[in-house]
Design an enzyme around this catalytic site. Structure first.
Site, short mmCIF file in Angstrom:
data_model
loop_
_atom_site.label_atom_id
_atom_site.label_comp_id
_atom_site.label_asym_id
_atom_site.label_seq_id
_atom_site.Cartn_x
_atom_site.Cartn_y
_atom_site.Cartn_z
N LYS A 110 24.48 -3.91 41.64
CA LYS A 110 23.97 -3.61 40.56
C LYS A 110 22.45 -3.69 40.53
CE LYS A 110 25.15 -2.42 36.08
NZ LYS A 110 26.44 -1.74 35.98
N1 GLU Z 1 26.84 1.75 35.35
C1 GLU Z 1 28.12 2.40 35.36
C2 GLU Z 1 29.09 1.19 35.36
O1 GLU Z 1 28.60 0.13 34.87
C3 GLU Z 1 28.30 3.26 36.42
C4 GLU Z 1 28.04 2.84 37.63
C5 GLU Z 1 28.39 4.02 38.68
O2 GLU Z 1 28.32 5.08 38.65
O3 GLU Z 1 28.21 3.73 40.06
O4 GLU Z 1 30.25 1.42 35.49
#
Ligand code: GLU
Length: 422
Positions: A110
């Site tokens: 993240k």
């Molecule tokens: N931000 C999204 C999640 O929390 C998508 C993450 C992604 O597609 O890598 O799942």
């Protein structure tokens, strides 16, 4: 979204307590358990950005890789005033379990920048994004760590990420980020994937709970890419979306909102509350969460359902569009009250699943049709739902514990097989 939570709950504490709960059931080796509660790599960056008024502003950003045992790290980039190291670490951890639950070959990551994107111009956002990417470029790459959209980031931000990284490398690297615009190697179906996934998983849950989606009363906290899209899917399926909100508050109509009108009003005025509309009454986010409904979808940010409001929740089931919206104390209260919670790492996994499809298409330089994407997405989500349900019934645990057992169990097994070096 700064919702009405009083004291800031530490999401990393929550994520680590979840690992402990699952580890007990899995009888995990204490060393492996400790490893899984830590993050592999953490990068904090402070960087200047030229603002429109000519001043320089210093921003703080992060990129965290929680675990890469099962594949490259994967996870979104968030722009929000509450972004901090512990939040990023928790969100990265949840990405690891999420990718493992749907069995796609990624670890968890993240990133984010502490900022208030709503008060920034497009030019400032672009400057900030490009400098942030430059600062974290040593961490990311199509074979190591692949960002994607999250709260307050979108396909345009992904395009800037792809462009900045490509300039650094000297050639176009489409696979470095997912959630890109279609014109730049984005995948069909990615934009609606998370909302569609939430809807698909809710359908599965409603089926098992023996009530039809058609006519079901649905309450949604959040109207962004997850909440707004899910609302449209429920509306099309004949459900009654009775309430929806943004960070400022929500709207409610006992008979069901006109979803298209509500969302277009939100788009136009950046807020639901306009004088022209009489089709709804306004409510706070706290009131919204306590409305009587069949399906409650928290689709905003963490720690919205706590020990304080859990006793007052009147939903038949909760399908978590957001990451980490429910605390472990609230989990317990809701379980005792017989309210089903379909956890985030299953319910909102549609987004990262189609991110995986986008990445595969980029690496293979080919394009899948919308039908192929949709069919594969639904197949993966239904299979994952069935697997989590099976564990939940077999082990007599709630769906969150079952999903954590599935995800953490897969990561633990991969760790065991790889062994500890040296
Ligand atoms: N931000 C999204 C999640 O929390 C998508 C993450 C992604 O597609 O890598 O799942």
């Amino acid at each position: 979204m700064p919702m009405e939570t009083e004291k800031k709950i530490n999401s990393l504490d929550v994520a680590r307590r979840q690992v402990d709960i699952a580890a007990e059931h899995l009888k995990l080796d204490p060393g492996i358990r400790e490893k899984l509660k830590q993050t592999k790599r953490e990068l904090t960056v402070h960087f200047p950005v030229k603002m429109n008024d000519g001043s320089l502003k210093i921003f703080t950003g992060y990129r965290i890789q929680h675990d890469v045992t099962r594949g490259p790290a994967k996870g979104g980039i968030r722009y929000h005033p509450d972004v901090d190291l512990d939040e990023m670490k928790a969100l990265a951890m949840w990405m690891t379990w999420k990718c493992a639950v749907v069995n796609i070959p990624f670890g968890g990551a993240k990133g984010g920048v502490q900022c208030d994107p709503k008060s920034m111009s497009i030019q400032e956002l672009e400057n900030m994004t490009r400098r942030y990417v430059w600062e974290i470029a040593m961490m990311i790459g199509p074979d190591r760590d692949i960002p994607a959209p999250d709260v307050h980031t979108n396909p345009q931000v992904m395009a800037w990420i792809m462009d900045t990284y490509s300039i650094l490398k000297g050639y176009s690297v489409f696979g470095v980020v997912t959630g890109k615009p279609l014109e730049l190697g984005g995948s069909l179906g990615r934009l609606e994937a998370t909302g569609k996934g939430v809807y698909t998983i809710a359908q599965e849950a409603a089926h098992i709970q023996n009530f039809p989606i058609k006519g079901a009363r649905v309450v949604i906290q959040g109207c962004g890419n997850v909440g707004g899209t899910a609302a449209q899917f429920f509306d099309r399926a004949g459900a009654k979306v009775v309430a929806i909100s943004d960070y400022q508050g929500g709207i409610y109509n006992e008979k069901g909102l006109n979803v298209a009108e509500a969302l277009s009003c939100r788009n136009q005025y950046s807020c639901f509350i306009t004088r022209e509309s009489t089709g709804w009454e306004t409510i706070t986010n706290a009131e919204l969460l306590e409305l009587k409904c069949d399906i409650l979808i928290p689709a905003a940010i963490e720690n919205q359902i706590t020990h304080k409001n859990a006793p007052k929740i009147q939903a038949r089931m909760i399908v978590e569009g957001a990451n980490g919206p429910t605390t472990p104390e609230a989990d317990e209260i809701l379980r005792d009250r017989g309210i089903l919670i379909v956890p985030d790492i299953l319910a909102n996994a549609g987004g990262v699943t189609v991110s995986y499809f986008e990445w595969v298409q980029n690496l293979q330089e080919l394009l899948w049709s919308e039908e192929e994407i949709s069919e594969r997405l639904i197949r993966i989500l239904k299979k994952s739902y069935a697997e989590v349900l099976h564990i939940s019934q077999r082990e007599k645990v709630d769906m969150r514990t079952a999903a954590l057992m599935l995800g953490i169990g897969r990561v633990a097994e991969a760790t065991r097989l790889r062994g500890i070096y040296p």
